[in-house]
Design a protein around this motif. Structure first.
Motif, mmCIF file in Angstrom:
data_model
loop_
_atom_site.group_PDB
_atom_site.id
_atom_site.type_symbol
_atom_site.label_atom_id
_atom_site.label_comp_id
_atom_site.label_asym_id
_atom_site.label_seq_id
_atom_site.Cartn_x
_atom_site.Cartn_y
_atom_site.Cartn_z
ATOM 1 N N MET A 187 0.929 -1.067 -0.041
ATOM 2 C CA MET A 187 0.061 0.099 0.041
ATOM 3 C C MET A 187 0.946 1.017 -0.129
ATOM 4 O O MET A 187 0.261 2.442 -0.354
ATOM 5 N N LEU A 188 2.041 1.148 0.287
ATOM 6 C CA LEU A 188 2.932 2.071 0.421
ATOM 7 C C LEU A 188 3.866 2.641 -1.078
ATOM 8 O O LEU A 188 4.054 3.577 -1.107
ATOM 9 N N GLY A 189 3.892 1.409 -1.772
ATOM 10 C CA GLY A 189 4.714 1.570 -3.098
ATOM 11 C C GLY A 189 6.308 1.376 -2.771
ATOM 12 O O GLY A 189 6.602 0.870 -1.866
ATOM 13 N N PRO A 190 7.196 1.957 -3.627
ATOM 14 C CA PRO A 190 8.598 1.272 -3.683
ATOM 15 C C PRO A 190 9.278 1.706 -2.776
ATOM 16 O O PRO A 190 10.211 1.185 -2.490
ATOM 17 N N ASN A 191 8.937 3.045 -2.103
ATOM 18 C CA ASN A 191 9.985 3.716 -1.359
ATOM 19 C C ASN A 191 9.413 3.126 0.235
ATOM 20 O O ASN A 191 10.036 3.692 1.277
ATOM 21 N N ALA A 192 8.697 2.126 0.506
ATOM 22 C CA ALA A 192 8.241 1.634 1.763
ATOM 23 C C ALA A 192 9.659 1.407 2.440
ATOM 24 O O ALA A 192 10.528 0.863 2.163
ATOM 25 N N PRO A 193 9.646 1.612 3.939
ATOM 26 C CA PRO A 193 10.800 1.457 4.953
ATOM 27 C C PRO A 193 11.146 -0.197 4.699
ATOM 28 O O PRO A 193 10.298 -0.897 4.753
ATOM 29 N N LYS A 194 12.550 -0.254 4.732
ATOM 30 C CA LYS A 194 12.925 -1.685 4.684
ATOM 31 C C LYS A 194 13.374 -2.075 6.234
ATOM 32 O O LYS A 194 13.237 -1.384 7.086
ATOM 33 N N GLN A 195 13.546 -3.426 6.099
ATOM 34 C CA GLN A 195 13.951 -4.043 7.290
ATOM 35 C C GLN A 195 15.087 -3.439 7.926
ATOM 36 O O GLN A 195 15.997 -3.083 7.154
ATOM 37 N N CYS A 196 15.208 -3.395 9.561
ATOM 38 C CA CYS A 196 16.271 -2.824 9.865
ATOM 39 C C CYS A 196 17.135 -3.727 10.902
ATOM 40 O O CYS A 196 16.709 -5.091 10.581
ATOM 41 N N THR A 197 18.022 -3.354 11.728
ATOM 42 C CA THR A 197 18.622 -4.310 12.758
ATOM 43 C C THR A 197 18.184 -3.763 14.146
ATOM 44 O O THR A 197 17.668 -2.732 14.225
ATOM 45 N N TYR A 198 18.157 -4.547 15.085
ATOM 46 C CA TYR A 198 17.624 -4.174 16.178
ATOM 47 C C TYR A 198 18.275 -4.501 17.568
ATOM 48 O O TYR A 198 19.366 -5.331 17.398
ATOM 49 N N ASN A 199 17.848 -4.156 18.635
ATOM 50 C CA ASN A 199 18.543 -4.057 19.993
ATOM 51 C C ASN A 199 17.668 -4.172 21.007
ATOM 52 O O ASN A 199 16.845 -3.360 21.277
ATOM 53 N N TYR A 200 17.559 -5.346 21.559
ATOM 54 C CA TYR A 200 16.126 -5.767 22.626
ATOM 55 C C TYR A 200 16.906 -5.724 24.034
ATOM 56 O O TYR A 200 18.128 -6.395 24.376
ATOM 57 N N PRO A 201 16.284 -5.166 24.848
ATOM 58 C CA PRO A 201 16.630 -5.127 26.034
ATOM 59 C C PRO A 201 16.233 -6.360 26.701
ATOM 60 O O PRO A 201 15.335 -6.121 28.174
ATOM 61 N N VAL A 202 16.877 -7.573 26.704
ATOM 62 C CA VAL A 202 16.171 -8.478 27.239
ATOM 63 C C VAL A 202 17.485 -9.725 27.303
ATOM 64 O O VAL A 202 18.173 -9.540 26.386
ATOM 65 N N SER A 203 17.261 -10.357 28.528
ATOM 66 C CA SER A 203 18.209 -11.332 28.708
ATOM 67 C C SER A 203 17.656 -12.755 29.023
ATOM 68 O O SER A 203 18.830 -13.653 29.353
ATOM 69 N N ASN A 204 16.446 -12.843 29.335
ATOM 70 C CA ASN A 204 15.875 -14.230 29.715
ATOM 71 C C ASN A 204 14.627 -14.178 29.052
ATOM 72 O O ASN A 204 14.036 -13.348 28.497
ATOM 73 N N VAL A 205 13.750 -15.350 29.198
ATOM 74 C CA VAL A 205 12.527 -15.578 28.551
ATOM 75 C C VAL A 205 11.529 -14.558 29.362
ATOM 76 O O VAL A 205 10.744 -14.210 28.629
ATOM 77 N N ALA A 206 11.532 -14.504 30.506
ATOM 78 C CA ALA A 206 10.786 -13.703 31.187
ATOM 79 C C ALA A 206 10.673 -12.041 30.743
ATOM 80 O O ALA A 206 9.532 -11.582 30.350
ATOM 81 N N GLU A 207 12.120 -11.655 30.548
ATOM 82 C CA GLU A 207 12.099 -10.091 29.982
ATOM 83 C C GLU A 207 11.658 -10.268 28.458
ATOM 84 O O GLU A 207 11.131 -9.263 27.970
ATOM 85 N N TYR A 208 11.946 -11.353 27.950
ATOM 86 C CA TYR A 208 11.608 -11.359 26.468
ATOM 87 C C TYR A 208 10.155 -11.365 26.190
ATOM 88 O O TYR A 208 9.422 -10.488 25.262
#
Ligand code: NAG
Ligand code: NAG
Ligand code: NAG
Ligand code: NAG
Ligand code: NAG
Ligand code: NAG
Ligand code: NAG
Ligand code: NAG
Ligand code: NAG
Ligand code: NAG
Ligand code: NAG
Ligand code: NAG
Length: 473
Positions: A187-208
């Motif tokens: 619906m956005l067309g060719p300039n739609a935002p692409k996939q990025c890289t991420y930084n998650y503030p979690v270190s175990n399953v409960a936090e995730y």
């Protein structure tokens, strides 16, 4: 022969659509399955190109060459109130018909009901920026849900009662994001935002799991905030058909975390700038030439005694988050006998389940909530290329945004120097019997107690000093 003519016409539409991705070429295949059943090769819907993000962690690259939100000429600093739309004021709402019917069994009125062919594309800057924001959310979820499966062992999930069948559901929810990203990108067309890289503030399953249930809540609420304001009704319809699934994901993450699945009677809507503020800190970098967003990044608000769903007594938490913005839970330093994962008494325990009662409430009216907030001017978001900002010199209120309500409570014991204060959780209801402040909700600090309601909530933005997720239930 009419169906075949239609089919041929749809095929022509589909092939011409290749150059213009926002034309829904997959409509053709829907027609072929419902109208035309010959075993002819047909164009099948193709999912957007995506990959498994391999790099995670904070941004370490060079300073961005472009910083700040996308902007053009800005006309004013606030929007004055105006009278409501006359059509709504004047409609009698008496249960009778007030116009000729366009068809049998069809009332007059509605938008997009006059036969104009729906175009599943954005129709304004407002639409574009709103759907681009939603797409950033679908992309992070696609990675986040896969990442958890790849990062934590089966034994670690099992310890929280998240078994192999539950993990398949998590995998499935990740895959659903491919469809959501495909629809919005089309619906956005060719300039739609692409996939990025991420930084998650979690270190175990409960936090995730807790980070997931908070992120899906602001992603969901972020869409409800703008859905009814989109110029493109067709785009709104198609987006809603993804967000209803997002809403189910939010509930399932609460269930995985051993929380009551949906304490609230209504899901709040938040302004786009709130959703972007909450999301951006977890994006580390985006590709060269990434489409930028117009939305504001507010400073972080830290809920110092953010209720911690990993505790048996969730309200007995001090400084147990992994940071500002999401304020998602940290289990660091909690004694084993205070973790609900280790309890076995119903009401105290929190295994993954359809529902759990919590005997000790996470939060309650009259609770003192201790706050600290950042000054503006920090670099956040993809490639550290956005800058936090606010118009507010000194906040005076906490705005509790939940369900259908924004309720203000005064900030007490404000320290301008340390940027700290506390406030008291209000005792308010949506309807009798339903406490307004409940579930996974939002808190902003503001300079005034501006009256806003669900359809004009974004008018609060010029008054926001800092922003957080609050875990009220
Ligand atoms: C990403 O990884 C998952 C396994 O976690 C796999 O099922 C999927 O096919 C991969 N996707 C791509 C595009 O490589
Ligand atoms: C249908 O309504 C749209 C606006 O909603 C208008 O632009 C269009 O001209 C109308 N079409 C017909 C055939 O009346
Ligand atoms: C939140 O809602 C749940 C479910 O209705 C209820 O049991 C709980 O008491 C509510 N929490 C608060 C703080 O009112
Ligand atoms: C962001 O950083 C990455 C990694 O350094 C780089 O490849 C990319 O071009 C940068 N993106 C933008 C929009 O500058
Ligand atoms: C960057 O995006 C613009 C459109 O926004 C496009 O014209 C240009 O070709 C792109 N550059 C590269 C190197 O992809
Ligand atoms: C739970 O924690 C709150 C806040 O520290 C405290 O006031 C309350 O007494 C605790 N309840 C129990 C049963 O320990
Ligand atoms: C909260 O804990 C962090 C370390 O986890 C520490 O750096 C920070 O000073 C603490 N803040 C408060 C207000 O206690
Ligand atoms: C669950 O909580 C509700 C609301 O507090 C209460 O009415 C109900 O008795 C509880 N049920 C169980 C089995 O704990
Ligand atoms: C109010 O602030 C003063 C000075 O910072 C502090 O001593 C006092 O404990 C605070 N009161 C509360 C209720 O936090
Ligand atoms: C919360 O919203 C409901 C529904 O709009 C309204 O009736 C109620 O008065 C609101 N409560 C407060 C405290 O604003
Ligand atoms: C928001 O809408 C309400 C009506 O629902 C109105 O009373 C209020 O003044 C509006 N707020 C602003 C800031 O315009
Ligand atoms: C004593 C005990 O049961 N400890 C467990 C508490 O919960 C954590 C997280 O599930 C486990 O790692 C401990 O073994």
């Amino acid at each position: 022969m009419a169906p075949i003519e239609t089919f041929a016409a749809m095929l022509a539409l589909a092939s011409s659509a290749r150059a213009a991705p926002f034309v829904p070429q997959w409509t053709a295949s829907q027609w072929t399955t419902t109208v035309y059943s010959e075993p002819t090769p047909t164009p099948s819907p193709y999912a957007i190109s995506h990959h498994n993000v391999t790099s995670h962690g904070p941004y370490t690259g060079p300073p961005a060459t472009t910083t700040g939100a996308l902007s053009t000429s800005v006309i004013a600093s606030s929007i004055p109130p105006a009278p409501p739309a006359p059509q709504i004021v004047n409609y009698p709402a008496d249960g009778k018909l007030h116009g000729d019917q366009p068809l049998p069994f069809t009332p007059s009125g509605g938008i997009g009901t006059n036969g104009s062919v729906p175009m599943y594309k954005v129709a304004s800057d407002f639409d574009y920026q709103s759907l681009a924001l939603a797409l950033y959310h679908e992309w992070i979820e696609l990675d986040l849900f896969h990442w958890g499966l790849a990062t934590f062992s089966d034994e670690e999930f099992d310890a929280y009662g998240i078994n192999a069948e539950d993990r398949f559901l998590l995998q499935h929810m990740a895959d659903q994001e491919i469809g959501h990203a495909s629809v919005i990108a089309n619906m956005l067309g060719p300039n739609a935002p692409k996939q990025c890289t991420y930084n998650y503030p979690v270190s175990n399953v409960a936090e995730y799991i807790d980070f997931n249930q908070k992120l899906t809540r602001w992603a969901e609420a972020g869409v409800y905030g703008f859905l009814g304001h989109l110029n493109s009704g067709p785009a709104a319809t198609m987006l809603l058909q993804s967000i209803t699934v997002e809403a189910r994901q939010q509930l399932i993450f609460r269930q995985f975390g051993g929380q009551f699945p949906m304490p609230e009677w209504h899901t709040p809507g938040i302004p786009q700038s709130w959703a972007w503020t909450l999301l951006a800190p977890y994006i580390s970098s985006c590709p060269y030439n990434q489409t930028r967003l117009v939305w504001q990044n507010f400073p972080a608000l830290y809920i110092l005694n953010q209720p911690n769903p990993a505790r048996i007594n969730g309200s007995a938490a001090w400084n147990e988050t992994t940071g500002g913005y999401a304020n998602s839970l940290s289990t660091a330093g909690i004694p084993a006998d205070q973790l609900c994962a280790n309890a076995s008494t119903p009401g105290m325990d929190c295994p993954a389940a359809v529902s759990n009662n919590r005997s000790l409430p996470l939060s309650y009216p009259g609770r003192q909530v201790f706050l600290k907030w950042d000054a503006p001017g920090r670099l956040v978001g993809p490639n550290n290329s956005y800058v936090t900002s606010t118009n507010v010199a000194q906040p005076r209120f906490a705005a509790w945004l939940s369900q259908l309500n924004v309720t203000y409570t005064p900030l007490l014991n404000v320290s301008a120097q340390d940027r700290t204060a506390y406030t008291i959780q209000p005792d308010v209801s949506t309807w009798k019997g339903d406490p307004a402040v409940n579930g996974t909700m939002f808190m902003a600090l503001t300079d005034v107690d501006l009256f806003v309601t669900p359809y004009n909530v974004s008018l609060i933005n010029p008054h926001v000093a800092a922003l957080a997720v609050y875990q009220a239930g």
